[in-house]
Every structure is written in C-alpha cells, then in structure tokens.
Write an enzyme that holds these catalytic residues in place. Structure first.
Site, PDB file in Angstrom:
ATOM      1  N   ARG A  58       0.839  -1.215   0.000  1.00  0.00           N
ATOM      2  CA  ARG A  58       0.000   0.000   0.000  1.00  0.00           C
ATOM      3  C   ARG A  58       0.868   1.257   0.000  1.00  0.00           C
ATOM      4  O   ARG A  58       0.490   2.295  -0.536  1.00  0.00           O
ATOM      5  CB  ARG A  58      -0.958  -0.002   1.203  1.00  0.00           C
ATOM      6  CG  ARG A  58      -1.731   1.311   1.361  1.00  0.00           C
ATOM      7  CD  ARG A  58      -2.993   1.190   2.208  1.00  0.00           C
ATOM      8  NE  ARG A  58      -2.789   0.529   3.474  1.00  0.00           N
ATOM      9  CZ  ARG A  58      -2.170   1.066   4.535  1.00  0.00           C
ATOM     10  NH1 ARG A  58      -1.697   2.306   4.486  1.00  0.00           N
ATOM     11  NH2 ARG A  58      -2.033   0.386   5.653  1.00  0.00           N
ATOM     12  N   TYR A 111     -15.653  15.142 -16.280  1.00  0.00           N
ATOM     13  CA  TYR A 111     -16.220  13.793 -16.146  1.00  0.00           C
ATOM     14  C   TYR A 111     -17.218  13.797 -14.978  1.00  0.00           C
ATOM     15  O   TYR A 111     -16.905  14.290 -13.886  1.00  0.00           O
ATOM     16  CB  TYR A 111     -15.080  12.803 -15.905  1.00  0.00           C
ATOM     17  CG  TYR A 111     -15.539  11.399 -15.642  1.00  0.00           C
ATOM     18  CD1 TYR A 111     -16.339  10.722 -16.556  1.00  0.00           C
ATOM     19  CD2 TYR A 111     -15.180  10.734 -14.471  1.00  0.00           C
ATOM     20  CE1 TYR A 111     -16.768   9.435 -16.313  1.00  0.00           C
ATOM     21  CE2 TYR A 111     -15.602   9.438 -14.228  1.00  0.00           C
ATOM     22  CZ  TYR A 111     -16.396   8.798 -15.149  1.00  0.00           C
ATOM     23  OH  TYR A 111     -16.817   7.521 -14.902  1.00  0.00           O
ATOM     24  N   ASP A 183      -6.820  17.555 -15.514  1.00  0.00           N
ATOM     25  CA  ASP A 183      -7.126  16.174 -15.894  1.00  0.00           C
ATOM     26  C   ASP A 183      -6.740  16.040 -17.366  1.00  0.00           C
ATOM     27  O   ASP A 183      -7.391  16.612 -18.243  1.00  0.00           O
ATOM     28  CB  ASP A 183      -8.613  15.878 -15.655  1.00  0.00           C
ATOM     29  CG  ASP A 183      -8.960  14.415 -15.945  1.00  0.00           C
ATOM     30  OD1 ASP A 183      -8.274  13.797 -16.787  1.00  0.00           O
ATOM     31  OD2 ASP A 183      -9.931  13.899 -15.354  1.00  0.00           O
ATOM     32  N   LYS A 208      -7.682   4.741 -19.723  1.00  0.00           N
ATOM     33  CA  LYS A 208      -7.920   5.201 -21.093  1.00  0.00           C
ATOM     34  C   LYS A 208      -6.650   5.074 -21.936  1.00  0.00           C
ATOM     35  O   LYS A 208      -6.133   3.980 -22.059  1.00  0.00           O
ATOM     36  CB  LYS A 208      -8.445   6.638 -21.052  1.00  0.00           C
ATOM     37  CG  LYS A 208      -9.537   6.869 -19.998  1.00  0.00           C
ATOM     38  CD  LYS A 208     -10.769   6.028 -20.265  1.00  0.00           C
ATOM     39  CE  LYS A 208     -11.928   6.381 -19.371  1.00  0.00           C
ATOM     40  NZ  LYS A 208     -12.112   5.531 -18.201  1.00  0.00           N
TER      41      LYS A 208
HETATM   42  N1  LCS Z   1     -11.260  11.659 -15.724  1.00  0.00           N
HETATM   43  C1  LCS Z   1     -11.772  11.537 -16.974  1.00  0.00           C
HETATM   44  C2  LCS Z   1     -11.571  12.628 -17.967  1.00  0.00           C
HETATM   45  C3  LCS Z   1     -12.475  10.383 -17.310  1.00  0.00           C
HETATM   46  O1  LCS Z   1     -12.955  10.280 -18.554  1.00  0.00           O
HETATM   47  C4  LCS Z   1     -12.673   9.376 -16.335  1.00  0.00           C
HETATM   48  C5  LCS Z   1     -13.436   8.142 -16.642  1.00  0.00           C
HETATM   49  C6  LCS Z   1     -12.138   9.551 -15.051  1.00  0.00           C
HETATM   50  C7  LCS Z   1     -11.426  10.714 -14.785  1.00  0.00           C
HETATM   51  C8  LCS Z   1     -12.275   8.514 -13.977  1.00  0.00           C
HETATM   52  O2  LCS Z   1     -11.458   7.419 -14.251  1.00  0.00           O
HETATM   53  P1  LCS Z   1     -11.754   5.894 -13.839  1.00  0.00           P
HETATM   54  O3  LCS Z   1     -11.985   5.891 -12.359  1.00  0.00           O
HETATM   55  O4  LCS Z   1     -12.974   5.445 -14.567  1.00  0.00           O
HETATM   56  O5  LCS Z   1     -10.511   5.184 -14.220  1.00  0.00           O
HETATM   57  N2  LCS Z   1     -14.224   8.237 -17.792  1.00  0.00           N
HETATM   58  C9  LCS Z   1     -15.072   7.340 -18.204  1.00  0.00           C
HETATM   59  C10 LCS Z   1     -15.898   7.507 -19.321  1.00  0.00           C
HETATM   60  O6  LCS Z   1     -15.995   8.509 -20.019  1.00  0.00           O
HETATM   61  N3  LCS Z   1     -16.599   6.412 -19.502  1.00  0.00           N
HETATM   62  O7  LCS Z   1     -16.341   5.473 -18.546  1.00  0.00           O
HETATM   63  C11 LCS Z   1     -15.369   6.018 -17.623  1.00  0.00           C
END
Ligand code: LCS
Length: 396
Positions: A58, A111, A183, A208
């Site tokens: 951790r 998001y 971000d 992503k």
């Molecule tokens: N920031 C952005 C710009 C994102 O598109 C997402 C997830 C996150 C943070 C959060 O990341 P995660 O915890 O899912 O790894 N975006 C998503 C989307 O557009 N569709 O499914 C997840």
C-alpha cells in the site's frame, strides 16, 4: 539507464525500469503484500522508513514505482503516484489539497463523477465548488474567491470537447494563491504536457489512453514539485486507493505503445470527423482538429495533436441517437475510451447520467450527443459501420 534527457518514445519504452537481479527486460510483477526488513549489514538504506526500502505494497511496490517513474518522466514532473482508478486519483487530489472552508473552481463539463464527488460529498465536509465554462477565461476569473485553493480543469473535457487555455488558467490560479490541477486523460502526455504550461498537478484515468487496451482500471497523479508529490503520496497511503502491482504491470505494458496508438487513432479521427460533418443526418460535430471547433486554434497551440475523441449530435435528436447506438456493429456500445477498439457512447444516459439535466445542458452535453472514441482499426471499416448506422436514422 537515465532516460530523463531522452525523447518521448524512448522514455515510453525504457523510463522507470529498475535494475533487476536477473536482468529482466521488463519490470517483473512483485506480487507481494509485504517486504522483509533487511538487516543492517545488508545496507542501512534498506532499514524501515528510509528512502528506497520497500515496506508494504500500500505504501510502495517496485512494479508500481516503475510505472510511476515512467509517467513522471513523460509529464516532466517531479514524481507520480498511481491509484486503483482514475477516481482514486481525483479523490486523492481533493482530499490532499482541500480543507473545510476552501473553494474550488472547475470546468462545467468535467467527467460526471469528478463533479459528483465534489458536489455531493466534499460539500458535506465544508468544501464549496463552482462549475463554469473554463474555455472562456472570463468565467474562471469571475468565479475565483478569496478562499479558492484549487482550479481544476479538464481539457479537452469529457464529452463536450471544450478546450481551456492551460497557461492562462495557471496564471489566474497562481495570482489568487491557488494551485492548478489538469485532468489530462483525453489528451494523454503524448499530445499535451500541462506541467510545462504552468500546471501544478496532472492526473489521468490510466484506464484510457495510457493503458490503451481496455483491460485495466487505474489512475495516476503527477506532481510538479517534491512538496506536492509528498502531500499526494501521504494522502494515498492513508486513503488506501493504491494501484495493485498486477495492474501496474499491465499498464506499463500498454503504455510502451502510447505514441503509436495515439497517432494511428488520430489519423483515422481526422478522416472520420469531416466525414461526419458532411453527413446529412448529423447536426454538428465537435472535434478539436476541425476548424469549426471554437477552440481549434488554442488546441493547436497547446497540444501537439488533436487526438481521437469526437462528439456529434444527430438531427433526429435522442431517438436518432438510440438508432445509431443500436445499429453499430464494429463500434462497441460502451462507456470508457482511449483503447485500441472504437467505442460509441451516449453520455446523457451513460457517463453523465448522474448529473442534473440543466447542468448537463449548460455544460454542452445535449440529450442527443453521441461520443466516439476512435480506435486503431482500418478507417474504411469504421466509416462503413457508421455509414450503415447513420442511414437507419433517416426519418427518425
Ligand atoms: N477523468 C476523466 C476525464 C475520465 O474520462 C474518467 C473516466 C475519469 C477521470 C475517472 O477514471 P476511472 O476511475 O474510470 O478510471 N471516464 C469514463 C468515461 O468517459 N466512460 O467510462 C469512464
């Protein structure tokens, strides 16, 4: 090998790989929860709590640290901290840097859960927030308050594809004594390096583009300074949203081809976007590489490419959108983005369903908006798939 002065592609392949007892070419998976304390004869620097000695996964793990070192170099930061998910990264940043009585200004089309976490949960602990269209800097300036501690922008934003001037946002934040967080998920470090433009922290959903193969959920935060890096790391250790070594191994593997994947997908997106714009079934297209995009020139200045995310609205509105979603065969109907496969989604009912409709509309997320994440398949196949799906909407 010290890769800090190497080019981006060399860093992708080599940065962060630690010297291994057996000379392994890639970082092995250190699948262990804990590390035996070495005795003093084997080197005092291995003793508990001192720099370089691993204690407990951790707190730190060599496989995860290899990924962190790699991404820190890609973003030109001091250090990086990897999390279990992108939201793990967002929540760690909020909790590390905000206290009761503080205020944050953020992009209105971030998001959905990044906004939901702030408005529904951080508000319970006395943190206030304002969501504005940060692509117009006058809105950002007007939203700043004496207690604003963080300016948190997403650029390009999900899914409205609005672009915010990072250098100007950094100036506004710093003049008010606040930090700028970006971000960078939609651009990836291949296309945009916010720390070079004045940001203090960069975060990613590595789910992503960074991983790129739709097989891992993860997040990472890169800090510009040692002090910020320590603050983020300290919060994560207490929060426990750390990345697992198995996850880190897969992300490191996917990351090596980031530039190849991003460039290939962009080549196709540059064909798909104007093709969509010329279609009679389509009302409008938002792709930052199109001259019709309101921040096309700004994107050209602060990014080194336009990426592969496209938003568009069908003339037939929500019903036509439903038909397209139901008709595509190659494109997967799924949330997420940035993988090798083309995905299509409907933000109003999927990723941004938790957002109040009036906030969605104000942020440019219309009911009929369709989001496309272009993959690395042959573009002829992507176009043929969209063509047959769009034809079905005629009369909708
Ligand atoms: N920031 C952005 C710009 C994102 O598109 C997402 C997830 C996150 C943070 C959060 O990341 P995660 O915890 O899912 O790894 N975006 C998503 C989307 O557009 N569709 O499914 C997840």
């Amino acid at each position: 090998m010290d890769t800090r002065s190497c080019g981006f592609n060399t860093k992708l392949v080599h940065a962060g790989i630690p010297d291994d007892a057996h000379g392994s070419v890639v970082t092995p998976i250190y699948q262990t929860s804990t590390f035996a304390f070495r005795d003093a004869q084997q080197g005092a620097n291995r003793f508990a709590g001192t720099e370089g000695g691993y204690i407990y996964t951790r707190i730190g793990n060599p496989t995860t640290v290899a990924l962190e070192e790699n991404v820190a170099q890609l973003e030109n930061g001091f250090g990086a901290t990897a999390m279990a998910s992108g939201m793990g990264a967002v929540s760690t940043v909020y909790l590390a840097l905000l206290s009761a009585g503080d205020h944050i200004v953020s992009t209105d089309s971030v998001y959905g859960p990044s906004r939901g976490l702030m408005e529904k949960h951080m508000s319970r602990f006395g943190v206030a927030s304002s969501y504005v269209d940060t692509s117009d800097l006058a809105n950002l300036r007007a939203a700043m308050r004496p207690n604003t501690k963080l300016v948190y922008i997403e650029t390009p934003s999900n899914p409205a594809m609005s672009v915010t001037d990072i250098a100007a946002a950094a100036e506004i934040a710093h003049a008010a004594g606040a930090l700028l967080v970006v971000d960078n998920t939609f651009a990836s470090p291949h296309l945009q390096k916010p720390l070079d433009l004045g940001a203090d922290l960069v975060l990613h959903s590595v789910t992503k583009f960074i991983n790129g193969h739709a097989d891992v959920v993860g997040g990472i935060v890169v800090s510009k300074t040692e002090a910020l890096h320590k603050q983020i790391r300290a919060m994560l250790i207490n929060l426990g949203a750390n990345m697992d070594p198995h996850q880190a191994y897969l992300v490191s593997r996917g990351l090596k081809t980031l530039a190849l994947r991003v460039e290939r997908a962009e080549q196709s997106a540059r064909l798909v976007a104007p093709w969509l714009e010329a279609r009679p079934e389509v009302a409008w297209v938002r792709y930052i590489g199109l001259p019709s995009h309101p921040q096309h020139a700004l994107a050209g200045r602060q990014m080194t490419g336009y990426g592969s995310m496209i938003a568009f609205e069908l003339k037939g509105g929500t019903e036509a959108g439903r038909i397209v979603m139901d008709s595509v065969k190659l494109a997967g109907l799924a949330v997420s983005l940035g993988g090798v496969e083309t995905l299509i989604s409907h933000p109003a009912s999927m990723t941004h369903a938790g957002m109040a409709r009036e906030n969605r509309l104000a942020a440019g997320i219309t009911d009929g908006l369709v989001r496309l994440s272009i993959g690395i398949e042959d573009v002829e196949d992507i176009l043929a798939d969209l063509d047959q799906a769009l034809r079905r909407t005629v009369g909708a």
